[in-house]
Write a protein that holds these residues in place. Structure first.
Motif, PDB file in Angstrom:
ATOM      1  N   VAL A 257     -31.944 -36.471   6.360  1.00 11.55           N
ATOM      2  CA  VAL A 257     -31.502 -35.110   6.617  1.00 11.55           C
ATOM      3  C   VAL A 257     -32.331 -34.553   7.765  1.00 11.55           C
ATOM      4  O   VAL A 257     -33.372 -35.093   8.111  1.00 11.55           O
ATOM      5  N   GLY A 258     -31.876 -33.468   8.370  1.00 11.96           N
ATOM      6  CA  GLY A 258     -32.631 -32.839   9.439  1.00 11.96           C
ATOM      7  C   GLY A 258     -33.754 -31.991   8.886  1.00 11.96           C
ATOM      8  O   GLY A 258     -33.836 -31.714   7.700  1.00 11.96           O
ATOM      9  N   GLY A 259     -34.666 -31.613   9.765  1.00 16.73           N
ATOM     10  CA  GLY A 259     -35.756 -30.745   9.353  1.00 16.73           C
ATOM     11  C   GLY A 259     -37.092 -31.449   9.351  1.00 16.73           C
ATOM     12  O   GLY A 259     -37.235 -32.588   9.795  1.00 16.73           O
ATOM     13  N   ASP A 260     -38.095 -30.749   8.827  1.00 14.87           N
ATOM     14  CA  ASP A 260     -39.459 -31.262   8.815  1.00 14.87           C
ATOM     15  C   ASP A 260     -39.603 -32.431   7.847  1.00 14.87           C
ATOM     16  O   ASP A 260     -40.279 -33.407   8.125  1.00 14.87           O
ATOM     17  N   HIS A 261     -38.981 -32.347   6.698  1.00 14.96           N
ATOM     18  CA  HIS A 261     -38.993 -33.428   5.709  1.00 14.96           C
ATOM     19  C   HIS A 261     -37.671 -34.174   5.870  1.00 14.96           C
ATOM     20  O   HIS A 261     -36.631 -33.710   5.429  1.00 14.96           O
ATOM     21  N   GLU A 262     -37.734 -35.347   6.499  1.00 14.52           N
ATOM     22  CA  GLU A 262     -36.528 -36.028   6.958  1.00 14.52           C
ATOM     23  C   GLU A 262     -35.795 -36.825   5.887  1.00 14.52           C
ATOM     24  O   GLU A 262     -34.649 -37.188   6.064  1.00 14.52           O
ATOM     25  N   VAL A 263     -36.451 -37.143   4.783  1.00  9.52           N
ATOM     26  CA  VAL A 263     -35.876 -38.052   3.795  1.00  9.52           C
ATOM     27  C   VAL A 263     -35.642 -37.324   2.476  1.00  9.52           C
ATOM     28  O   VAL A 263     -36.546 -36.703   1.931  1.00  9.52           O
ATOM     29  N   ASP A 264     -34.426 -37.418   1.975  1.00 12.85           N
ATOM     30  CA  ASP A 264     -34.063 -36.869   0.669  1.00 12.85           C
ATOM     31  C   ASP A 264     -33.885 -38.049  -0.273  1.00 12.85           C
ATOM     32  O   ASP A 264     -33.213 -39.025   0.063  1.00 12.85           O
ATOM     33  N   CYS A 265     -34.511 -37.994  -1.459  1.00 11.93           N
ATOM     34  CA  CYS A 265     -34.435 -39.135  -2.368  1.00 11.93           C
ATOM     35  C   CYS A 265     -34.500 -38.675  -3.819  1.00 11.93           C
ATOM     36  O   CYS A 265     -34.925 -37.574  -4.124  1.00 11.93           O
ATOM     37  N   LYS A 266     -34.069 -39.578  -4.701  1.00  7.53           N
ATOM     38  CA  LYS A 266     -34.147 -39.357  -6.144  1.00  7.53           C
ATOM     39  C   LYS A 266     -35.128 -40.364  -6.714  1.00  7.53           C
ATOM     40  O   LYS A 266     -35.067 -41.549  -6.414  1.00  7.53           O
ATOM     41  N   MET A 267     -36.042 -39.867  -7.555  1.00  5.25           N
ATOM     42  CA  MET A 267     -37.015 -40.721  -8.231  1.00  5.25           C
ATOM     43  C   MET A 267     -36.958 -40.401  -9.721  1.00  5.25           C
ATOM     44  O   MET A 267     -36.260 -39.469 -10.136  1.00  5.25           O
ATOM     45  N   ASP A 268     -37.728 -41.133 -10.509  1.00  2.67           N
ATOM     46  CA  ASP A 268     -37.790 -40.861 -11.948  1.00  2.67           C
ATOM     47  C   ASP A 268     -38.328 -39.453 -12.208  1.00  2.67           C
ATOM     48  O   ASP A 268     -37.947 -38.806 -13.179  1.00  2.67           O
ATOM     49  N   ALA A 269     -39.232 -38.969 -11.348  1.00  3.21           N
ATOM     50  CA  ALA A 269     -39.851 -37.655 -11.531  1.00  3.21           C
ATOM     51  C   ALA A 269     -38.946 -36.517 -11.065  1.00  3.21           C
ATOM     52  O   ALA A 269     -39.244 -35.356 -11.308  1.00  3.21           O
ATOM     53  N   GLY A 270     -37.856 -36.817 -10.354  1.00  6.83           N
ATOM     54  CA  GLY A 270     -36.939 -35.785  -9.882  1.00  6.83           C
ATOM     55  C   GLY A 270     -36.455 -36.046  -8.469  1.00  6.83           C
ATOM     56  O   GLY A 270     -36.635 -37.141  -7.928  1.00  6.83           O
ATOM     57  N   ASN A 271     -35.844 -35.034  -7.853  1.00  8.27           N
ATOM     58  CA  ASN A 271     -35.364 -35.127  -6.476  1.00  8.27           C
ATOM     59  C   ASN A 271     -36.434 -34.582  -5.542  1.00  8.27           C
ATOM     60  O   ASN A 271     -37.002 -33.513  -5.810  1.00  8.27           O
ATOM     61  N   PHE A 272     -36.684 -35.285  -4.433  1.00  7.00           N
ATOM     62  CA  PHE A 272     -37.740 -34.879  -3.521  1.00  7.00           C
ATOM     63  C   PHE A 272     -37.289 -35.003  -2.074  1.00  7.00           C
ATOM     64  O   PHE A 272     -36.456 -35.843  -1.737  1.00  7.00           O
ATOM     65  N   MET A 273     -37.889 -34.155  -1.233  1.00  5.79           N
ATOM     66  CA  MET A 273     -37.758 -34.255   0.220  1.00  5.79           C
ATOM     67  C   MET A 273     -39.107 -34.756   0.722  1.00  5.79           C
ATOM     68  O   MET A 273     -40.133 -34.138   0.451  1.00  5.79           O
TER      69      MET A 273
END
Length: 113
Positions: free
Chosen positions: A88-104
């Motif tokens: 994704v665009g922006g400062d945090h470029e990666v969007d992902c799902k992990m066991d702990a939740g969704n993170f950028m």
């Protein structure tokens, strides 16, 4: 097919032009048509991991250091494998799902597997 972009806020494609703006029929968000061209250029930007490898949607990556989650007591541990990332665009470029939740995440803390 029309060139009307998806809503940058809710990412749904139910949008329409209204004067000089695009409007999302689902969430009501409005953004200028001139700004839509600039966001298309951002999506063409190359995102690289900590080793300089080019990342793309669907890649699997590994965290290269422990990351504390802001506003939470969760710590993402080094060596955690993340499957099927989304760029994704922006400062945090990666969007992902992990066991702990969704993170950028920032790409500089990731290594491509």
């Amino acid at each position: 097919m029309s060139n009307i972009p998806a809503c940058p806020q809710c990412t749904l494609e139910n949008t329409y032009p209204d004067g000089d703006n695009y409007v999302c029929a689902d969430c009501g968000y409005e953004w200028p048509m001139a700004g839509a061209a600039a966001t298309a250029d951002e999506s063409d930007a190359v995102v690289k991991d900590a080793n300089g490898n080019v990342l793309s949607d669907g890649d699997a990556v590994v965290l290269i250091k422990d990351l504390k989650v802001k506003g939470s007591s969760i710590t993402l541990k080094q060596g955690t494998k993340v499957k099927s990332i989304r760029l994704v665009g922006g400062d945090h470029e990666v969007d992902c799902k992990m066991d702990a939740g969704n993170f950028m995440l920032k790409a500089c803390f990731l290594k491509k597997v």
